[in-house]
Write a protein that holds these residues in place. Sequence first.
Motif: not given
Length: 229
Positions: A134-159
């Motif tokens: 909330p301390g970052f004041e923007r046009a819309d109010k603060a919002h929390f979402a769950r964050l996940y990282f996708a499987e991609n053949w170009e992003d394979a290192t360490g996946y």
Amino acid sequence: MAKTILAIGAHVGDMELTVGGTLATCALEGGRIVTLALTAGEKGVPAGRDIAEYRQQKCAEARAFAEKLGGEAHVLDYPDGLLADDDAARFAVCDVIRAVKPDVILTHHAESMHKDHAACHRIVHDAWFYAATPGFERADKAHFARLYFAENWEDATGYRPYLYAQVSGEGFALWQEAVQTHWFVTGSTSFPYYEYYSHLKRLRGIEARKGYAETFMVLPEEQRQIRAL
């Protein structure tokens, strides 16, 4: 419960390929789908085509995919290959997160052969933090979402697959139809995108003892399971 999913990729087509089955399944279950591409991915222009013209085509393809899922698509103005890894980009993504108010955010894994993918991961991770604070004041109010990282053949290192998300048979069929709105998926000769991701969704489904699935990584601090033995 129906969810709102915001899928954020470095280029138009990144999230449509990698998490399109999850998006399609969610849409068929009554959820809301929003895609955000930080660049159009126009540098993959077919031989003999104008880059600016192809950018317009890519943006139209993003809209066409989202519309087939009853969702919406957004594309920022950053040039392909030159995604700015700065706070202006982070706050631009933060503002989209706060406006959309997703339950879930899907984006790139940290390591990639493509500089835009790696930059997108860093941008989204920080934007996710900015959006929830909330301390970052923007046009819309603060919002929390769950964050996940996708499987991609170009992003394979360490996946390493951590979470398996089931893709329904109907969702898989809808994804196969919708993703063909992207020229590079069926027209590019550099990589068999459609074939690869169709088979990958089936392979991950077999591993999950389901028909089809897509996998995701989570933040290191979230890599724990709490259950009875």
